[in-house]
Write an enzyme that holds these catalytic residues in place. Structure first.
Site, PDB file in Angstrom:
ATOM      1  N   HIS A 156       0.794  -1.228   0.000  1.00 32.39           N
ATOM      2  CA  HIS A 156       0.000   0.000   0.000  1.00 32.39           C
ATOM      3  C   HIS A 156       0.820   1.268   0.000  1.00 32.39           C
ATOM      4  O   HIS A 156       0.257   2.363  -0.012  1.00 32.39           O
ATOM      5  CB  HIS A 156      -0.931   0.036   1.211  1.00 32.39           C
ATOM      6  N   LYS A 178      -9.908  13.652   3.435  1.00 33.91           N
ATOM      7  CA  LYS A 178      -8.995  12.515   3.550  1.00 33.91           C
ATOM      8  C   LYS A 178      -8.091  12.772   4.732  1.00 33.91           C
ATOM      9  O   LYS A 178      -8.093  13.872   5.276  1.00 33.91           O
ATOM     10  CB  LYS A 178      -8.176  12.344   2.264  1.00 33.91           C
ATOM     11  N   ARG A 179      -7.302  11.789   5.125  1.00 39.27           N
ATOM     12  CA  ARG A 179      -6.323  12.007   6.182  1.00 39.27           C
ATOM     13  C   ARG A 179      -5.477  13.245   5.849  1.00 39.27           C
ATOM     14  O   ARG A 179      -5.167  13.493   4.676  1.00 39.27           O
ATOM     15  CB  ARG A 179      -5.393  10.794   6.295  1.00 39.27           C
ATOM     16  N   LYS A 230      -0.564  14.455   0.720  1.00 36.23           N
ATOM     17  CA  LYS A 230      -1.897  14.669   0.157  1.00 36.23           C
ATOM     18  C   LYS A 230      -2.137  16.158  -0.163  1.00 36.23           C
ATOM     19  O   LYS A 230      -3.080  16.506  -0.855  1.00 36.23           O
ATOM     20  CB  LYS A 230      -2.971  14.128   1.099  1.00 36.23           C
ATOM     21  N   THR A 258      -8.973   5.904  -2.949  1.00 40.50           N
ATOM     22  CA  THR A 258     -10.301   5.356  -3.239  1.00 40.50           C
ATOM     23  C   THR A 258     -11.334   6.467  -3.126  1.00 40.50           C
ATOM     24  O   THR A 258     -12.396   6.385  -3.738  1.00 40.50           O
ATOM     25  CB  THR A 258     -10.682   4.213  -2.274  1.00 40.50           C
ATOM     26  N   LYS A 282     -14.928   7.322  -5.368  1.00 40.11           N
ATOM     27  CA  LYS A 282     -16.262   7.611  -4.828  1.00 40.11           C
ATOM     28  C   LYS A 282     -16.810   8.900  -5.424  1.00 40.11           C
ATOM     29  O   LYS A 282     -17.972   8.977  -5.808  1.00 40.11           O
ATOM     30  CB  LYS A 282     -16.195   7.733  -3.293  1.00 40.11           C
TER      31      LYS A 282
HETATM   32  C1  LIG Z   1     -12.643   6.446   1.187  1.00 40.44           C
HETATM   33  C2  LIG Z   1     -12.208   6.897   2.509  1.00 40.44           C
HETATM   34  C3  LIG Z   1     -10.864   7.187   2.750  1.00 40.44           C
HETATM   35  C4  LIG Z   1      -9.815   7.134   1.665  1.00 40.44           C
HETATM   36  O1  LIG Z   1      -9.780   8.387   1.031  1.00 40.44           O
HETATM   37  P1  LIG Z   1      -8.556   8.837   0.098  1.00 40.44           P
HETATM   38  O2  LIG Z   1      -9.032  10.119  -0.485  1.00 40.44           O
HETATM   39  O3  LIG Z   1      -8.411   7.771  -0.943  1.00 40.44           O
HETATM   40  O4  LIG Z   1      -7.382   8.990   0.965  1.00 40.44           O
HETATM   41  C5  LIG Z   1     -10.489   7.608   4.012  1.00 40.44           C
HETATM   42  N1  LIG Z   1     -11.397   7.736   4.991  1.00 40.44           N
HETATM   43  C6  LIG Z   1     -12.690   7.484   4.794  1.00 40.44           C
HETATM   44  C7  LIG Z   1     -13.643   7.656   5.921  1.00 40.44           C
HETATM   45  C8  LIG Z   1     -13.151   7.042   3.555  1.00 40.44           C
HETATM   46  O5  LIG Z   1     -14.445   6.788   3.377  1.00 40.44           O
END
Ligand SMILES: *Cc1c(COP(=O)(O)O)cnc(C)c1O
Length: 825
Positions: free
Chosen positions: A365, A556-557, A562, A664, A668
C-alpha cells in the site's frame, strides 16, 4: 423453524413483511432489551432494529457458511489490522432489500428510521483508505459469492474523535462499544493462546523446535456477519480481543496490592485496547508489534485448525485456503504459518515452505520509505524468538538459492535480504511478505509499475511475474446506492432497474451525455444533497454556505503528501485575487476540508490549524463573503463521507505524483459525478483514462518529474520568484496575517517549505492555480459541466469493488465468483 427470516428474494408481500418486522422489533425490544415500547429511547429502537435485521443476516450467513463447508470450496482469509466499517444498519437493510419495509414498520411504531440510523456509532477500526478498502472488500466478497473471512482486532477504542477547538485539532477517545455492539457474536469457544518471549529448545526431530513462551494471552473471537447484495451470501468479520490467562491474582489482592493484582490483565488487554492513530509510519513501539503478532497468530491458528478439522491433512492447504495480507502489518503470517506447519504439525521445512508460499499473497500500500515497516532484530528476538529464528532460516535459504542460481554475479544480496544491516539490523517486513508470497500486488497501475522500478526492483528481478496490479475498488452499494439514493433512482430510470445488480450498465448513461433535461434533474439532485450538507456545515461549524456555490471538496487524512497545504495556499491566493478585483464575476465557491491528523504529526496539525484560521478571516470578510467560504468539518469518518461526497462538485485529488498508491476517495467522487482536479497519481490516472482527458482537470508534475526534482532540486527561492502570487501568500501566512493573536504560529510551516519542498507544493503551485481557473471557466458553462459530470458517472462503474474482487479471485486466489454479479464497467 420452517421459515427463514430472510425473504428478500421472494416477491414482496409488503404488508405481511412490515407486520412481521414490527413484531420482530417489538419482540427484541421486550425480550432482548427488557424495554417497553412506551419508555423506549431512540437508542433502544436502534438496537431492536439492528437485532431484528441481524436475524435476517444470520439466516443468509448460516446458509452461506454451510454451503461453502459442504462443497469444500476454497476460502479467502483477508488479514487486516484495520477495518473502517462505518455504520452497518442502512447497508444491511439495503442489501437485504428490507429498507422500505423496515422504515414502514418503524413508522407504524412511531419511530423515524432515518433518524435512528444516524445514532448508530461508526465502527472506526481503521485510519483511512487501507481500512476502508478492507471493509469494501468484505462486502464485495459477500456480494460476489466469494467465501471469505476477514480477520482483525476488536479495538475497544477505534480511531479518535476529532474536535476543533480554537482552530486546533483535539483528540477525544472514541467509544463505539459504550452501548455494546449488537451486530457481534462473542465466541468464547474460539479462543487461542498467543505466546510472547521465552525460550527455545530443539526437539528430537530435525528442524522442529519447542518454544516455551514466557507470557501467554488469550485471543477471543467476536464474529460479525457481513451480508452481500440481495442477501445471497454473507462473509464473516472475525475480530480478536485480548484476554489475560489469569485476570486476577488473588494472592496479590489479598495482600493489599490492588494494582498488582490486575497487572497481568492490564498488560494482556492493552493489546486490543486502541487502534494506532497512524497509517503511515510504524509506531516504533513494542505494543504495535504485539498487536500485529497477536491477530496474525490467532487468525492462522484458527484457519489451520478449521482446515485440519475439515480435511484431516495440511498438504492441500493451498488448494483450500487463500491468505491475503492487507499491507505488511500481518506479514508475520509467513513465519507463523511455517511455525505451525513445522513445529506443531511436524512437516519438513521444505514442504512447509512450499505450502506457505503457495497460500499467502500480499498487497502493498505504500512505497514511501518512512512508511515501510521494519522491526529491530533485537526486539523480535526478545518478543518472538522462534519467529526470528524462522525468518533467519527463510533468509539463509533464500540468499543461498539466489547466490547459487546467479552464479554469484550481479546481485547485491544486501538489497534483497530480509534483514537490513544498515540501520542497526532490522527485519524488512515488506521483504518478508514478498518472499513468502506467491503473488504481490500494487493497488493502481502506476503504483504497481513503481513497485517494480523502485523499492522492489531487486526482488522483482529475482521473481519476475510475482508483482501484479489490482487497481482498488469501492462498493457501489454503500458509495452510490446507499449514499446517493436520488442519483441512483435517476440512473435506474436511464440505465435500467437492474443497475444495482450490474453496475457495468451505468455505461448506458453515456448515450445521454448531452441531454439538457437530464442535466437539470441531475443538478436538482445535487442541489438537494448540497442543502443537506449545508445544514450539517451550519450545525457543526456555524458557517452558512450557499448551495448554489461550487462545492470544492478535499476530505482525507491530513498528510503532507496529500497536500491540503497546496489547496489552502491557493485558496489564499484566490482570496487575494477576489479582494483586488471585487467586481469581477467570480464563481462563488465553498472550499470544504475534512480529515484527521495523526496525533504525533505536528506539521499535519499545523495545516489543520491554518485551514481553520484562514476560514475565520475569509468567512468574515464582507467583500468576499458571498464568493468564497472556507469550511473545515470536524471528525471526518465514513458517515461524514457518505454525506459529503454526493454533495461535491469538485473532487480534490492533488497528492504529490508517485506518492498516493491508489486512492479510493477519488473513485467515490467520480462515480457520484464530481469533477476531479488532480495530479497524475495513483488511480487518478486510470480515472482519466476512462472518463477522457476532457472530463478531468489534471495539473502538476508527473511521478518521473518529481523523482528527478528530488535528486536535483531547484532552489525554492528560485521557484518562488518564478511563481506569481506565491511570495505574497507565503509572506502573509508567515507574518501572521491569518493568526493575528500569535503571529509566528506558521513561521515554522513556511520556513519548512522554503527550506525543502519535498512534496512539491511550491513547484506545483502555479500549475494548480491555473487548473483551478480552468475549473472556474468550466463551471461558468453549466451545460458543459454536466456533460463532464455525466461522463464521469458513466465511466466509473469499473471502479467497483466487485471488479477488483473479481480480479483477485481469478488471478490471485483462484476461486470462482458468481457470474451474474461481477459485471464490470
Ligand atoms: C474512502 C475513505 C478514505 C480514503 O480516502 P482517500 O481520499 O483515498 O485517501 C479515508 N477515509 C474514509 C472515511 C473514507 O471513506
Amino acid at each position: 423453524m420452517t421459515e427463514t427470516a430472510s425473504d428478500a428474494s421472494r416477491p414482496a408481500d409488503t404488508a405481511g413483511r412490515v407486520e412481521a418486522l414490527k413484531a420482530e422489533i417489538l419482540r427484541k425490544l421486550t425480550y432482548s432489551l427488557g424495554k417497553n415500547a412506551s419508555v423506549a429511547q431512540p437508542h433502544d429502537w436502534l438496537t431492536a432494529g439492528i437485532l431484528a435485521a441481524r436475524d435476517h443476516v444470520v439466516d443468509v450467513w448460516h446458509r452461506s457458511t454451510r454451503e461453502s463447508y459442504e462443497t469444500g470450496r476454497k476460502r479467502v482469509y483477508y488479514l487486516s489490522l484495520e477495518f473502517l466499517i462505518g455504520r452497518s444498519l442502512a447497508d444491511a437493510l439495503n442489501n437485504l432489500g428490507l429498507t422500505g419495509a423496515m422504515a414502514q414498520a418503524m413508522r407504524e411504531l412511531g419511530v423515524d428510521l432515518a433518524a435512528i440510523e444516524t445514532i448508530e456509532p461508526d465502527a472506526a477500526l481503521g485510519n483511512g483508505g487501507l481500512g476502508r478498502l478492507a471493509a469494501c472488500y468484505l462486502e464485495a466478497m459477500a456480494s460476489t459469492g466469494v467465501p471469505a473471512l476477514g480477520y482483525g482486532i476488536r479495538y475497544d477504542h477505534g480511531l479518535f474523535k476529532q474536535r476543533i477547538d480554537g482552530g486546533k485539532q483535539i483528540e477525544v477517545p472514541e467509544d463505539w462499544l459504550s452501548f455494546r455492539n449488537p451486530w457481534e457474536f462473542e465466541r468464547r469457544e474460539a479462543s487461542y493462546k498467543i505466546g510472547f518471549g521465552g525460550s527455545l529448545t530443539a526437539t528430537q526431530k530435525p528442524g522442529e523446535v519447542f518454544w516455551e513462551p514466557e507470557e501467554t494471552v488469550f485471543a477471543v473471537a467476536y464474529d460479525t456477519p457481513v451480508v452481500g447484495w440481495r442477501g445471497r451470501d454473507a462473509t464473516t468479520l472475525r475480530l480478536w480481543r485480548a484476554r489475560a490467562m489469569h485476570p486476577l491474582s488473588l494472592d496479590a489482592f489479598n495482600q493489599g496490592d490492588i494494582v498488582g493484582a490486575v497487572a497481568e490483565r492490564n498488560r494482556a488487554e492493552a493489546i486490543s485496547k486502541v487502534l494506532y492513530p497512524n497509517d503511515s509510519t510504524p509506531a516504533g513501539q513494542e505494543l504495535r508489534l504485539r498487536q500485529e503478532f497477536f491477530f496474525t497468530s490467532a487468525s492462522l491458528q484458527d484457519l489451520v485448525r478449521r482446515h485440519y478439522r475439515q480435511f484431516g491433512r495440511l498438504d492441500n492447504l493451498a488448494d483450500k485456503v487463500a491468505i491475503q495480507l492487507n499491507d505488511t502489518h500481518p506479514s508475520l503470517a509467513v513465519a507463523e504459518l511455517m511455525r505451525l506447519l513445522v513445529d506443531e504439525h511436524g512437516l519438513p521445512w521444505e514442504e512447509a515452505w512450499t505450502i506457505t508460499s503457495a497460500t499467502i499473497s500480499y498487497t502493498n500500500h505504500t512505497l514511501l520509505p518512512e512508511a515501510l515497516e521494519t522491526w529491530p532484530v533485537a526486539l523480535m528476538e526478545r518478543l518472538l524468538p522462534r519467529h526470528m529464528q524462522i525468518i533467519f532460516g527463510i533468509n539463509a535459504r533464500f540468499l543461498e538459492e539466489v547466490r547459487r542460481s546467479s552464479g554469484g554475479e550481479n546481485v547485491d544480496l544486501s538489497t534483497i535480504s530480509l534483514i537490513d544491516e544498515h540501520h542497526g539490523r532490522r527485519v524488512r517486513m515488506a521483504h518478508l511478505a514478498f518472499v513468502g508470497s506467491h503473488t504481490v500486488n500494487g493497488v493502481s497501475a502506476l503504483h504497481s509499475k513503481l513497485m517494480e522500478q523502485t523499492v522492489f526492483a531487486p526482488l522483482h528481478a529475482i521473481f519476475p511475474g510475482r508483482i501484479t496490479n489490482v487497481t482498488n475498488g469501492i462498493t457501489p452499494r454503500r458509495w452510490l446506492f446507499g449514499a446517493n439514493p436520488g442519483l441512483t433512482k435517476l440512473l435506474q430510470e436511464v440505465c435500467g432497474d437492474d443497475l444495482t445488480d450490474r453496475i457495468g450498465n451505468i455505461r448506458r448513461l453515456a448515450a445521454h451525455t448531452g441531454d439538457a433535461a437530464l442535466h437539470q434533474r441531475l443538478a436538482a439532485i445535487r442541489r438537494e444533497n448540497k442543502l443537506k450538507l449545508a445544514k450539517i456545515i451550519r450545525q457543526d461549524t456555524g458557517v452558512t454556505v450557499d448551495p448554489d456555490a461550487l462545492f470544492d471538496v478535499q476530505i482525507k487524512r491530513i498528510h503532507e503528501y496529500k497536500r491540503q497545504l497546496l489547496n489552502i495556499l491557493e485558496t489564499i491566493a484566490l482570496y487575494d485575487a477576489i479582494r483586488s478585483e471585487p467586481y469581477r464575476d467570480w464563481a462563488p465557491r465553498v472550499k470544504i476540508f475534512a480529515g484527521k491528523a495523526a496525533s504525533n504529526y505536528g506539521t499535519a496539525k499545523a495545516i489543520i490549524n491554518l485551514i481553520n484560521d484562514v476560514a475565520v478571516v475569509v468567512n468574515n470578510d464582507i467583500t468576499t463573503r458571498d464568493r468564497l467560504k472556507v469550511v473545515f468539518l470536524p471528525n471526518y469518518n465514513v458517515s461524514a463521507a457518505e454525506v459529503i461526497i454526493p454533495a461535491a462538485d469538485v473532487s480534490e485529488q492533488i497528492s504529490t505524483a508517485g506518492m498516493e498508491a491508489s486512492g479510493t476517495g477519488n473513485m467515490k467522487f467520480a462515480l457520484n459525478g464530481a469533477i476531479t482536479i488532480g495530479t497524475l497519481d495513483g488511480a487518478n490516472i486510470e480515472i482519466g483514462e476512462r472518463v477522457g482527458a476532457d472530463n478531468i482537470v489534471i495539473f502538476g508534475m508527473t511521478a518521473e518529474e518529481v523523482e528527478a526534482a528530488k535528486h536535483n532540486p531547484r532552489p525554492t527561492s528560485e521557484v518562488i520568484a518564478a511563481t506569481p502570487h506565491l511570495e505574497g501568500v507565503l509572506d502573509a501566512v508567515a507574518s501572521g496575517a491569518y493568526s493575528p493573536r500569535e503571529r509566528d504560529r506558521y513561521l515554522g510551516l513556511v520556513e519548512g517549505l522554503r527550506a525543502n519542498d519535498w512534496f512539491m507544493v511550491l513547484n506545483d503551485f502555479e500549475s494548480y492555480r491555473q487548473a483551478q481557473r480552468r475549473i472556474d471557466s468550466l463551471w461558468a458553462d453549466q451545460g458543459k459541466w454536466w456533460r463532464m459530470s455525466v461522463t464521469n458517472t458513466a465511466h466509473c462503474g469499473w471502479f467497483s469493488a466487485d471488479r477488483a474482487i473479481g480480479e483477485y479471485a481469478e488471478r490471485i486466489w483462484h476461486v470462482p465468483t458468481s457470474p451474474d454479479t461481477t459485471a464490470g464497467g
